[in-house]
Design an enzyme around this catalytic site. Structure first.
Site, PDB file in Angstrom:
ATOM      1  N   ALA A 114      38.233  40.493  44.184  1.00 21.38           N
ATOM      2  CA  ALA A 114      38.551  39.457  43.199  1.00 21.38           C
ATOM      3  C   ALA A 114      37.967  38.153  43.713  1.00 21.38           C
ATOM      4  O   ALA A 114      37.742  37.996  44.913  1.00 21.38           O
ATOM      5  CB  ALA A 114      40.068  39.326  43.026  1.00 21.38           C
ATOM      6  N   CYS A 115      37.707  37.206  42.821  1.00 19.70           N
ATOM      7  CA  CYS A 115      37.069  35.957  43.242  1.00 19.70           C
ATOM      8  C   CYS A 115      37.910  35.262  44.307  1.00 19.70           C
ATOM      9  O   CYS A 115      39.129  35.437  44.390  1.00 19.70           O
ATOM     10  CB  CYS A 115      36.823  35.046  42.044  1.00 19.70           C
ATOM     11  N   LEU A 116      37.244  34.461  45.130  1.00 14.39           N
ATOM     12  CA  LEU A 116      37.895  33.862  46.298  1.00 14.39           C
ATOM     13  C   LEU A 116      39.029  32.909  45.934  1.00 14.39           C
ATOM     14  O   LEU A 116      39.903  32.646  46.766  1.00 14.39           O
ATOM     15  CB  LEU A 116      36.854  33.128  47.150  1.00 14.39           C
ATOM     16  N   SER A 117      39.042  32.390  44.718  1.00 15.76           N
ATOM     17  CA  SER A 117      40.133  31.487  44.327  1.00 15.76           C
ATOM     18  C   SER A 117      41.472  32.202  44.287  1.00 15.76           C
ATOM     19  O   SER A 117      42.534  31.571  44.335  1.00 15.76           O
ATOM     20  CB  SER A 117      39.842  30.836  42.974  1.00 15.76           C
ATOM     21  N   SER A 118      41.442  33.544  44.238  1.00 18.76           N
ATOM     22  CA  SER A 118      42.690  34.324  44.224  1.00 18.76           C
ATOM     23  C   SER A 118      43.361  34.368  45.586  1.00 18.76           C
ATOM     24  O   SER A 118      44.439  34.933  45.722  1.00 18.76           O
ATOM     25  CB  SER A 118      42.412  35.756  43.747  1.00 18.76           C
TER      26      SER A 118
END
Length: 270
Positions: free
Chosen positions: A174-178
């Site tokens: 999942a994208c790093l902002s998660s």
């Protein structure tokens, strides 16, 4: 519904769409969708990948490689989430704003290339988790063929193996902002810290990895079966020292290991 029936349903869904732009990350689901779409629709398929500070270079390179192997036209766009108003404050509906921006840009690319529909790799299991990005997809009429065909993540892995796709056993991503608790500010510097920390763990042989950023604290999640790898003093010392060099003050391991949507556990308690 048995697996062959689900696959036939997926084929029929794609045939009826006639031409598609696949929101392509290079992950298990979107790679399988791109492969099947290219088989069914031939040159009426394009792959669109968005680059940003939340998307590791490793993932981008793999997406380029797979799209090239499939012979699919691959278009790379810039969709920098940190420039979206309010995104960096990391509200619980952060993914809604991200996906709205992303799908809007993919629609523009689709129109420029004479493509009728935008599709994404959401699968049937995604209905069971908190995913505000799906609201944006619905509003913008993005189609999720895997979900419509009732294909689960396990179904997709099984079929990907049958198709001999290199992603059949690729760890979930999942994208790093998660990696940040809701309400904790996301910055480019913090994203780089997480990316470097996860690259270190991957280089040490861990496969399913998350480094959650809790301010001064790094909370490491690895697959449950990989937890025992930590019980080696040299490994512990190396990871601790390297993550401190990256910028964390304290380095911890989540005893329960990796699980999808662990940052959503706080929402359920509200």
């Amino acid at each position: 519904m048995i697996l062959d029936q689900k696959l036939e349903k997926l084929h029929n869904i794609l045939k009826n769409l006639r031409s598609v732009a696949v929101a392509y990350s290079g992950g298990v689901d979107s790679t399988f969708l791109l492969k099947v779409a290219s088989d069914v629709l031939k040159d009426k398929v394009i792959a669109v990948t968005a680059t940003s500070s939340t998307y590791p270079e490793r993932e981008l390179n793999e997406a380029k490689k797979y799209a090239n192997e499939f012979g699919v036209k691959h278009i790379i766009i810039v969709s920098e989430e940190l420039e979206i108003e309010g995104f960096s404050k990391n509200p619980i509906d952060r993914c809604y704003y991200c996906k709205k921006e992303l799908f809007t840009k993919i629609y523009k690319v689709a129109n420029e290339n004479g493509i009728e529909y935008v599709v994404d790799g959401s699968n049937y299991d995604d209905l069971g988790d908190y995913r505000p990005g799906m609201i944006a997809a619905k509003e913008l009429k993005v189609i999720s063929p895997l979900k419509e065909a009732q294909l689960t993540k396990q179904d997709i892995r099984e079929l990907s193996k049958k198709y001999d796709l290199p992603t059949w056993n690729k760890p979930a991503f999942a994208c790093l902002s998660s990696r940040f608790p809701y309400g904790h500010e996301i910055t480019e510097g913090k994203l780089k810290m997480v990316e470097r920390a996860e690259e270190l763990l991957l280089s040490l042989g861990f496969r399913q990895v998350r480094v959650r950023h809790h301010g001064d604290i790094a909370r490491i999640e690895v697959a449950k079966e990989e937890r025992e790898k930590f019980f080696n003093l040299k490994t512990l010392d190396l990871i601790g020292e390297k993550l401190k060099e990256i910028g964390f003050t304290y380095v911890t391991m989540d005893l329960l290991g990796y699980r999808t949507g662990s940052m959503n556990e706080t929402i359920k308690k509200v």
